[in-house]
Design a protein around this motif. Sequence first.
Motif, mmCIF file in Angstrom:
data_model
loop_
_atom_site.group_PDB
_atom_site.id
_atom_site.type_symbol
_atom_site.label_atom_id
_atom_site.label_comp_id
_atom_site.label_asym_id
_atom_site.label_seq_id
_atom_site.Cartn_x
_atom_site.Cartn_y
_atom_site.Cartn_z
ATOM 1 N N LEU A 24 26.270 15.031 -4.382
ATOM 2 C CA LEU A 24 25.011 15.646 -4.824
ATOM 3 C C LEU A 24 25.267 16.620 -5.968
ATOM 4 N N ILE A 25 26.306 17.428 -5.805
ATOM 5 C CA ILE A 25 26.627 18.392 -6.876
ATOM 6 C C ILE A 25 27.113 17.644 -8.111
ATOM 7 N N LEU A 26 27.903 16.599 -7.887
ATOM 8 C CA LEU A 26 28.370 15.794 -9.025
ATOM 9 C C LEU A 26 27.178 15.283 -9.826
ATOM 10 N N HIS A 27 26.181 14.750 -9.110
ATOM 11 C CA HIS A 27 24.996 14.198 -9.766
ATOM 12 C C HIS A 27 24.281 15.266 -10.588
ATOM 13 N N GLN A 28 24.129 16.432 -9.970
ATOM 14 C CA GLN A 28 23.464 17.555 -10.636
ATOM 15 C C GLN A 28 24.228 17.957 -11.917
ATOM 16 N N VAL A 29 25.557 18.033 -11.819
ATOM 17 C CA VAL A 29 26.381 18.424 -12.976
ATOM 18 C C VAL A 29 26.247 17.387 -14.092
ATOM 19 N N LEU A 30 26.242 16.105 -13.727
ATOM 20 C CA LEU A 30 26.155 15.066 -14.757
ATOM 21 C C LEU A 30 24.769 15.075 -15.411
ATOM 22 N N LYS A 31 23.727 15.276 -14.615
ATOM 23 C CA LYS A 31 22.370 15.325 -15.188
ATOM 24 C C LYS A 31 22.252 16.468 -16.190
ATOM 25 N N GLU A 32 22.725 17.629 -15.780
ATOM 26 C CA GLU A 32 22.604 18.802 -16.661
ATOM 27 C C GLU A 32 23.463 18.657 -17.912
ATOM 28 N N SER A 33 24.690 18.157 -17.727
ATOM 29 C CA SER A 33 25.568 18.060 -18.896
ATOM 30 C C SER A 33 25.115 16.944 -19.829
ATOM 31 N N SER A 34 24.461 15.928 -19.268
ATOM 32 C CA SER A 34 23.931 14.862 -20.109
ATOM 33 C C SER A 34 22.831 15.428 -21.006
ATOM 34 N N ARG A 35 21.984 16.264 -20.419
ATOM 35 C CA ARG A 35 20.894 16.886 -21.200
ATOM 36 C C ARG A 35 21.437 17.783 -22.300
ATOM 37 N N SER A 36 22.497 18.527 -21.982
ATOM 38 C CA SER A 36 23.011 19.466 -22.994
ATOM 39 C C SER A 36 24.087 18.832 -23.875
ATOM 40 N N GLY A 37 24.310 17.529 -23.717
ATOM 41 C CA GLY A 37 25.281 16.842 -24.579
ATOM 42 C C GLY A 37 26.725 17.230 -24.293
ATOM 43 N N THR A 38 27.024 17.629 -23.056
ATOM 44 C CA THR A 38 28.410 18.002 -22.728
ATOM 45 C C THR A 38 28.919 17.188 -21.538
ATOM 46 N N LEU A 39 28.581 15.902 -21.520
ATOM 47 C CA LEU A 39 29.040 15.028 -20.429
ATOM 48 C C LEU A 39 30.559 15.086 -20.323
ATOM 49 N N PRO A 40 31.090 15.117 -19.100
ATOM 50 C CA PRO A 40 32.550 15.076 -18.962
ATOM 51 C C PRO A 40 33.104 13.724 -19.426
ATOM 52 N N THR A 41 34.378 13.716 -19.804
ATOM 53 C CA THR A 41 35.023 12.473 -20.248
ATOM 54 C C THR A 41 35.520 11.676 -19.050
ATOM 55 N N ALA A 42 35.763 12.354 -17.935
ATOM 56 C CA ALA A 42 36.251 11.661 -16.742
ATOM 57 C C ALA A 42 35.878 12.450 -15.495
ATOM 58 N N ILE A 43 35.874 11.741 -14.363
ATOM 59 C CA ILE A 43 35.659 12.359 -13.053
ATOM 60 C C ILE A 43 36.894 12.059 -12.209
ATOM 61 N N VAL A 44 37.439 13.082 -11.560
ATOM 62 C CA VAL A 44 38.644 12.884 -10.740
ATOM 63 C C VAL A 44 38.361 13.297 -9.287
ATOM 64 N N PRO A 45 37.870 12.373 -8.466
ATOM 65 C CA PRO A 45 37.729 12.677 -7.039
ATOM 66 C C PRO A 45 39.116 12.692 -6.393
ATOM 67 N N VAL A 46 39.246 13.460 -5.308
ATOM 68 C CA VAL A 46 40.526 13.592 -4.613
ATOM 69 C C VAL A 46 40.301 13.166 -3.156
ATOM 70 N N ASP A 47 41.211 12.386 -2.603
ATOM 71 C CA ASP A 47 41.089 11.969 -1.197
ATOM 72 C C ASP A 47 41.863 12.956 -0.334
ATOM 73 N N LEU A 48 41.174 13.988 0.126
ATOM 74 C CA LEU A 48 41.849 15.095 0.804
ATOM 75 C C LEU A 48 42.541 14.652 2.089
ATOM 76 N N LEU A 49 43.810 14.979 2.202
ATOM 77 C CA LEU A 49 44.649 14.652 3.373
ATOM 78 C C LEU A 49 44.656 13.157 3.682
ATOM 79 N N GLY A 50 44.273 12.359 2.695
ATOM 80 C CA GLY A 50 44.328 10.902 2.862
ATOM 81 C C GLY A 50 42.981 10.262 3.113
ATOM 82 N N ARG A 51 41.956 11.073 3.345
ATOM 83 C CA ARG A 51 40.648 10.506 3.671
ATOM 84 C C ARG A 51 39.873 10.156 2.397
ATOM 85 N N PRO A 52 39.379 8.907 2.280
ATOM 86 C CA PRO A 52 38.669 8.513 1.065
ATOM 87 C C PRO A 52 37.432 9.382 0.803
ATOM 88 N N ALA A 53 37.238 9.736 -0.460
ATOM 89 C CA ALA A 53 36.014 10.427 -0.864
ATOM 90 C C ALA A 53 34.849 9.437 -0.720
#
Length: 394
Positions: free
Chosen positions: A127-156
């Motif tokens: 949900l936060i990822l979506h919010q960040v992408l929406k806002e950065s898309s509007r302001s023209g600062t979209l990230p170049t990549a997204i790096v999810p992490v599978d904490l302690l081995g559990r898939p994101a």
Amino acid sequence: MTISEAEPKLTTPTISQERVLLSTPDVGPLEEEYLLGAFRSGWIAPTGPDLRAFEDELAAKVGVRHAVGLASGTAALHLGLLGLGVQPGDRVVTSTMTFAATANAITYSGAIPVFVDCCSDGNLDPLILHQVLKESSRSGTLPTAIVPVDLLGRPADYGRILPIAAEFDVPVLIDAAESLGSMHEGVPVGSLGRCAAVSFNGNKIMTTSGGGALLTDDSRLAEYAAYLSSQAREPVAHYEHREIGFNYRLSNLLAAVGRAQLTRLESMIERRRQNRTRYADRLASHDGIAVFGAENTHWDNAWLTAILVDESLTGFTASRLGQWLASRGIETRPLWKPMHLQPVFRDAPMVGGQVAEDLFATGLTLPSGSTLSDAQLDRVIEAVDELLCGGPHL
Ligand SMILES: *Cc1c(COP(=O)(O)O)cnc(C)c1O
């Protein structure tokens, strides 16, 4: 007086004197045989047939077309980011609940890490990822990549993260350093996203002593990572260079250790899953102690088992429990200290953070290695019992 009489007598059996460690390398005669085989083959300096075979076997295991063997998981993250076109000044979104290596690699590429909070399972909040992408898309600062992490081995939550990333056309590099062998809806996590980085550090699910790999179906990305990992040398005799490269290749000797470990990966994962089940069964009746991720909906490698301590029910904090276990010769660790709380990243953008901070305050990682014996696990559980029963008032 005989020598044995002169030695101090142990009053307790040696087993209780041994420290129970968090996660130690699980290596034996097979690893020794492979390593010696590579050594005797003469392929020492530094690439060779074991490296190529390891890459092929690893790629087949994860179901990707290419695996590039590298000196560390951190190197794999770094080259993965460069392969996705990350440039100085760019932004890269990642979870605040991770090991520093994720954020360090983003920083090596010259990009700015944008940290987002995690869900209660410790993984990137879609949900936060979506919010960040929406806002950065509007302001023209979209990230170049997204790096999810599978904490302690559990898939994101890839079922939500990947469509959100696709909506904004931002590539996903998975930090699968902790999750080799884990599955998301029956698919190995290392094959999701545009590419994934795995680690073979000594404490991970399998080890090459030190090492890592970049996994991808994208031939261009794999070739570029391999090229950058060997000083960006053009394929000509006189060492021509058009780009700044790195010395990041995995050595042939270490790849041989990795080949032996790969043949044992399933059994090592099985043992770690048994550890977690044993902890969950034996600690289930304890008010205020919950095994983190026991409700896991995906099949994971159970790299490390952690518990969450509710002080209002137990009367002690996770950190107090950690100290108590340490006094009993048992090694534990808090969950990763969130990146937005790290002095070195204090100026990086951050969205949310309370969930990660709560996990950091209440989480404790227990001994979880595939070399642990049942007796050692029981020692940990009994030591937790002792503190809960209020025996010690230290
Ligand atoms: C271990 C780890 C890394 C780094 O791997 P190395 O092989 O030690 O460089 C990166 N990210 C996470 C989440 C890790 O746990």
